[in-house]
Write an enzyme that holds these catalytic residues in place. Structure first.
Site, mmCIF file in Angstrom:
data_model
loop_
_atom_site.group_PDB
_atom_site.id
_atom_site.type_symbol
_atom_site.label_atom_id
_atom_site.label_comp_id
_atom_site.label_asym_id
_atom_site.label_seq_id
_atom_site.Cartn_x
_atom_site.Cartn_y
_atom_site.Cartn_z
ATOM 1 N N ARG A 104 14.099 2.051 3.019
ATOM 2 C CA ARG A 104 13.670 0.684 3.301
ATOM 3 C C ARG A 104 12.939 0.035 2.131
ATOM 4 O O ARG A 104 13.257 -1.096 1.753
ATOM 5 C CB ARG A 104 12.709 0.646 4.509
ATOM 6 N N THR A 105 11.954 0.716 1.594
ATOM 7 C CA THR A 105 11.089 0.046 0.619
ATOM 8 C C THR A 105 11.877 -0.282 -0.645
ATOM 9 O O THR A 105 11.865 -1.427 -1.123
ATOM 10 C CB THR A 105 9.868 0.931 0.288
ATOM 11 N N LYS A 165 10.550 15.564 -17.543
ATOM 12 C CA LYS A 165 10.240 16.238 -18.822
ATOM 13 C C LYS A 165 8.742 16.244 -19.082
ATOM 14 O O LYS A 165 8.299 16.616 -20.166
ATOM 15 C CB LYS A 165 10.920 15.491 -19.981
ATOM 16 N N ARG A 189 6.820 3.819 -6.392
ATOM 17 C CA ARG A 189 6.425 4.814 -5.375
ATOM 18 C C ARG A 189 6.239 6.148 -6.080
ATOM 19 O O ARG A 189 7.048 6.521 -6.932
ATOM 20 C CB ARG A 189 7.477 4.945 -4.282
ATOM 21 N N HIS A 217 0.060 2.093 1.282
ATOM 22 C CA HIS A 217 1.426 1.552 1.248
ATOM 23 C C HIS A 217 1.307 0.065 1.628
ATOM 24 O O HIS A 217 1.697 -0.342 2.726
ATOM 25 C CB HIS A 217 2.294 2.328 2.240
HETATM 26 N N1 CP Z 1 8.742 2.577 5.709
HETATM 27 C C1 CP Z 1 9.104 3.153 4.556
HETATM 28 O O1 CP Z 1 8.313 3.224 3.628
HETATM 29 O O2 CP Z 1 10.368 3.631 4.537
HETATM 30 P P1 CP Z 1 11.054 4.312 3.275
HETATM 31 O O3 CP Z 1 10.333 5.602 3.004
HETATM 32 O O4 CP Z 1 12.493 4.500 3.659
HETATM 33 O O5 CP Z 1 10.888 3.369 2.114
#
Ligand code: CP
Length: 357
Positions: A51-52, A80, A101, A129
Site C-alpha cells: 500500500r504505502t 554493501k 521505509r 508511520h
Molecule cells: N499499511 C501499510 O503500511 O501497508 P504496507 O506495508 O503494504 O505499505
C-alpha cells in the site's frame, strides 16, 4: 514543513488542510493532473510494502510527476553496507522528494538530516508511520465527519504497531476521545506512548475484544507482526490472539467503523468484508489521495533549506541506545544524542526510546 518524520510534526490546522485538499483531489482529479510535472519522487523501501509504496507512486503519477526507487534493501547499496545518511544524500541529486521505509527505528530522522530535499517517513521499524496516520485521519474524516468525541478501540499488536503509536499521538490532540487498548500482555502499548500521549486522554486496557466491541465508535484492528519478534516461539504463541468474525460484529454498534492499516493475516474474517462497517478497503484507497496532498504541500513549501535537528539542548550518551533496533547501532559516527521530554524522561533522539526516567 520541510520533511515529515512524525505525525506530531504537523499541526492540527495542517492536518485539516491536507484532508480538505485530499477530498478536493478525489472530487476533481483533473485539476491536479499536471501539478507536479517535471518533479520526481524517489521511493526508498528497505522493507516490504504494498500500500504505502504503490500509493506513493500512484500519487506522484496522478500529479503528473515521475517516480524512481527500489523496493527492497537487497537491490540497493545498503546490501554493501552503505549508510542511510549517504543514501539519502546521494538520492537528493536524482529526485525532488523522498519517501523512505526502513526497518530501523529513527532511520527516517537520520535520512532527513542528511537529505538535501524533503523526506517523508513511510515507516521506520516499530517507531512511526505518519502517512498511515494521515490516511487513518482522512478515513475518520470521511466516515465519521470528525476527529473528536470518539471511542476508539485498538486491538492486536500494540507494542510494535507503529501505525497504532502514530494514530494515538494524532488522536491525543483532539478533545474527548476515549481509547480502549486490547492486546495480550506481551504486546501491550509501550510506556512512552502512555506517558506522552495517552496521559492526555482517558484510556483503559482490556484483554478481550468482546469487552471493547459494544462501546467502540471505531475499531482499529492490527496484525500480529511476525517480522518484529526476536523469539519465533513467542510469535507462534501470540499470532492467533484475536479474530474479528461476523458473529462478533453482532455485538458492535451499527455505526461502528472498522479500520485496519493492512496487510491482514487472519485477524479479520473475510466474512466481515461485506459488512458496510468494514472501512479498511476504503481506508487503503484514501491513502493515495492524502499522499498526493502531502507531496503537493511539501514541494510547495520547500524553500531549499535543509531539515535539521536543533542540537542546543541535546546531550551525548556514553553508552549505546538500549533499543537494539535503533538506527544509531548501524550508522557510522552518528552522535548518540539524548533529549529530555516534557515528563523529565531522557530519550534517544533518534528512536525516542526512554533511556532513563
Ligand atoms: N499499511 C501499510 O503500511 O501497508 P504496507 O506495508 O503494504 O505499505
Amino acid at each position: 514543513m520541510k520533511s515529515l518524520i512524525d505525525i506530531i510534526d504537523i499541526s492540527v490546522e495542517e492536518i485539516e488542510e491536507l484532508c480538505s485538499t485530499a477530498c478536493d483531489i478525489i472530487a476533481h482529479p483533473e485539476k491536479y493532473r499536471e501539478a507536479c510535472k517535471y518533479k520526481t519522487l524517489a521511493t526508498l523501501f528497505f522493507e516490504p510494502s504494498t500500500r504505502t509504496r504503490l500509493s506513493f507512486e500512484s500519487a506522484m503519477l496522478g500529479l503528473g510527476g515521475s517516480v524512481l526507487g527500489f523496493s527492497e534493501a537487497s537491490s540497493s547499496s545498503a546490501s554493501k553496507g552503505e549508510s542511510v545518511a549517504d543514501t539519502t544524500k546521494i538520492v537528493s541529486g536524482y529526485a525532488d522528494i523522498i519517501a523512505m521505509r526502513h526497518p530501523r527505528e529513527g532511520a527516517a530522522l537520520v535520512g532527513a538530516c542528511s537529505a538535501l530535499i524533503p523526506l517523508i517517513n513511510a515507516g521506520d521499524g516499530a517507531h512511526a508511520h505518519p502517512t498511515q496516520t494521515l490516511t487513518d485521519l482522512l478515513t475518520l474524516y470521511r466516515e465519521k465527519g470528525r476527529f473528536s468525541g470518539l471511542t476508539v478501540a485498538f486491538c492486536g499488536d500494540l507494542k510494535y504497531g507503529r501505525t497504532v503509536h502514530s494514530f494515538i499521538a494524532a488522536l491525543s490532540r483532539y478533545e474527548n476521545n476515549h481509547i480502549i487498548l486490547v492486546s495480550p500482555e506481551e504486546l501491550a502499548i509501550p510506556d512512552y506512548i502512555k506517558e506522552e500521549y495517552l496521559s492526555r486522554m482517558s484510556y483503559e486496557e482490556v484483554r478481550d475484544l468482546e469487552d471493547a466491541l459494544p462501546r467502540a465508535d471505531v475499531l482499529y484492528m492490527t496484525r500480529i507482526q511476525r517480522e518484529r519478534f526476536s523469539d519465533p516461539e513467542e510469535y507462534e504463541r501470540l499470532k492467533n490472539s484475536y479474530c474479528l468474525t461476523a458473529e462478533k460484529m453482532t455485538r458492535a454498534k451499527e455505526t461502528m467503523s472498522i479500520l485496519h492499516p493492512l496487510p491482514r493475516v487472519n485477524e479479520i474474517s473475510v466474512a466481515v468484508d461485506d459488512d458496510p462497517r468494514a472501512a479498511y478497503f476504503r481506508q487503503a484507497y484514501n491513502g493515495k489521495f492524502i499522499r498526493m496532498a502531502l507531496i503537493l504541500k511539501l514541494l510547495r513549501e520547500n524553500d531549499g533549506e535543509r531539515f535539521a535537528v536543533d542540537t542546543t539542548n541535546l546531550t551525548i550518551s556514553e553508552t549505546p541506545c538500549p533499543n537494539s533496533k535503533c538506527i544509531s547501532h548501524n550508522e557510522q559516527e552518528l552522535p548518540r544524542y539524548l533529549t529530555r521530554d516534557s515528563h523529565g524522561n531522557v530519550r534517544c533522539l533518534w528512536c525516542e526510546t526512554i533511556v532513563t526516567k
